[in-house]
Design a protein around this motif. Structure first.
Motif, PDB file in Angstrom:
ATOM      1  N   ASN A   1       0.849  -1.193   0.000  1.00  0.00           N
ATOM      2  CA  ASN A   1       0.000   0.000   0.000  1.00  0.00           C
ATOM      3  C   ASN A   1       0.878   1.235   0.000  1.00  0.00           C
ATOM      4  O   ASN A   1       2.082   1.151   0.166  1.00  0.00           O
ATOM      5  N   PHE A   2       0.274   2.398  -0.211  1.00  0.00           N
ATOM      6  CA  PHE A   2       1.032   3.631  -0.342  1.00  0.00           C
ATOM      7  C   PHE A   2       1.572   4.149   0.989  1.00  0.00           C
ATOM      8  O   PHE A   2       2.417   5.024   1.015  1.00  0.00           O
TER       9      PHE A   2
ATOM     10  N   GLU B   1      -2.920  -1.714  -3.737  1.00  0.00           N
ATOM     11  CA  GLU B   1      -1.801  -0.810  -3.994  1.00  0.00           C
ATOM     12  C   GLU B   1      -0.493  -1.540  -3.755  1.00  0.00           C
ATOM     13  O   GLU B   1      -0.409  -2.414  -2.901  1.00  0.00           O
ATOM     14  N   ARG B   2       0.521  -1.196  -4.522  1.00  0.00           N
ATOM     15  CA  ARG B   2       1.868  -1.726  -4.313  1.00  0.00           C
ATOM     16  C   ARG B   2       2.867  -0.596  -4.543  1.00  0.00           C
ATOM     17  O   ARG B   2       2.660   0.258  -5.394  1.00  0.00           O
ATOM     18  N   VAL B   3       3.954  -0.632  -3.793  1.00  0.00           N
ATOM     19  CA  VAL B   3       5.066   0.283  -4.011  1.00  0.00           C
ATOM     20  C   VAL B   3       6.313  -0.571  -4.161  1.00  0.00           C
ATOM     21  O   VAL B   3       6.646  -1.359  -3.282  1.00  0.00           O
TER      22      VAL B   3
ATOM     23  N   TYR C   1      10.859   5.144  -5.657  1.00  0.00           N
ATOM     24  CA  TYR C   1       9.603   4.481  -5.314  1.00  0.00           C
ATOM     25  C   TYR C   1       8.679   4.516  -6.519  1.00  0.00           C
ATOM     26  O   TYR C   1       8.431   5.582  -7.086  1.00  0.00           O
ATOM     27  N   TYR C   2       8.184   3.355  -6.911  1.00  0.00           N
ATOM     28  CA  TYR C   2       7.242   3.236  -8.018  1.00  0.00           C
ATOM     29  C   TYR C   2       5.897   2.806  -7.431  1.00  0.00           C
ATOM     30  O   TYR C   2       5.801   1.744  -6.816  1.00  0.00           O
ATOM     31  N   TYR C   3       4.869   3.625  -7.634  1.00  0.00           N
ATOM     32  CA  TYR C   3       3.547   3.403  -7.049  1.00  0.00           C
ATOM     33  C   TYR C   3       2.610   2.773  -8.077  1.00  0.00           C
ATOM     34  O   TYR C   3       2.383   3.346  -9.153  1.00  0.00           O
TER      35      TYR C   3
ATOM     36  N   LYS D   1      -1.265   0.805  -8.763  1.00  0.00           N
ATOM     37  CA  LYS D   1      -2.631   0.685  -8.251  1.00  0.00           C
ATOM     38  C   LYS D   1      -3.374  -0.334  -9.109  1.00  0.00           C
ATOM     39  O   LYS D   1      -3.241  -0.344 -10.330  1.00  0.00           O
TER      40      LYS D   1
ATOM     41  N   LYS E   1       2.635   6.655 -10.310  1.00  0.00           N
ATOM     42  CA  LYS E   1       3.482   7.722  -9.762  1.00  0.00           C
ATOM     43  C   LYS E   1       4.885   7.173  -9.516  1.00  0.00           C
ATOM     44  O   LYS E   1       5.068   5.993  -9.239  1.00  0.00           O
ATOM     45  N   ARG E   2       5.880   8.061  -9.620  1.00  0.00           N
ATOM     46  CA  ARG E   2       7.256   7.704  -9.262  1.00  0.00           C
ATOM     47  C   ARG E   2       7.834   8.821  -8.414  1.00  0.00           C
ATOM     48  O   ARG E   2       7.621   9.996  -8.694  1.00  0.00           O
TER      49      ARG E   2
END
Length: 149
Positions: A104-105, A114-116, A129-131, A133, A143-144
């Motif tokens: 999750n974030f 969610e994964r980071v 960090y690569y976000y 969903k 998002k990065r």
């Protein structure tokens, strides 16, 4: 007579501890359940290896922020045309870089969509960090964030 009572008590104790273990296992497995959708590890391999697949799984314009520590973040937004393929699976096995996948974030471990994927260099303040969903049962990079001293 005593041995019969002993064996009955032993059986009762074993059956009680077995059901307690089953309850604990059920609790643990429910924490490890993932939301319905594609397997994230398989997705990440395809995302890293196949450029067309990667482009199809990024929500453009993609926010890309530099986080210099205590200062405000500077963000740019990548378009599909400007994006350069990234490889997020470890091919170097470098011991000075730690890759972690958070689910999750908030960077805590809990069941979410969610994964980071976090790359953190040891003994420095360099990280990426690569976000991701889960949307409509498919993973997307949304998002990065990059940080450096």
């Amino acid at each position: 007579m005593r041995s019969i009572i002993f064996h009955i008590l032993l059986l009762l104790l074993l059956s009680c501890s077995g059901s307690e273990k089953k309850a604990k296992l059920k609790q643990v497995s429910s924490l490890e359940e993932v939301p319905q959708g594609e397997n994230f590890k398989i997705f990440l391999e395809d995302f890293s290896k196949i450029e067309e697949f990667q482009l199809s799984r990024i929500k453009f314009p993609l926010s890309d922020c530099d986080y210099p520590g205590d200062e405000d973040s500077n963000c740019i937004y990548w378009t599909k045309e400007d994006w350069k393929q990234v490889i997020l699976i470890d091919t170097t096995h470098t011991p000075t870089t730690i890759r972690t996948i958070y689910d999750n974030f908030s960077l805590k471990m809990e069941n979410s969509g969610e994964r980071v994927v976090a790359f953190e260099a040891t003994e420095t303040n360099v990280c990426a960090y690569y976000y991701f969903k889960l949307q409509s049962e498919q993973w997307f990079l949304i998002k990065r964030v990059v940080c450096a001293d």
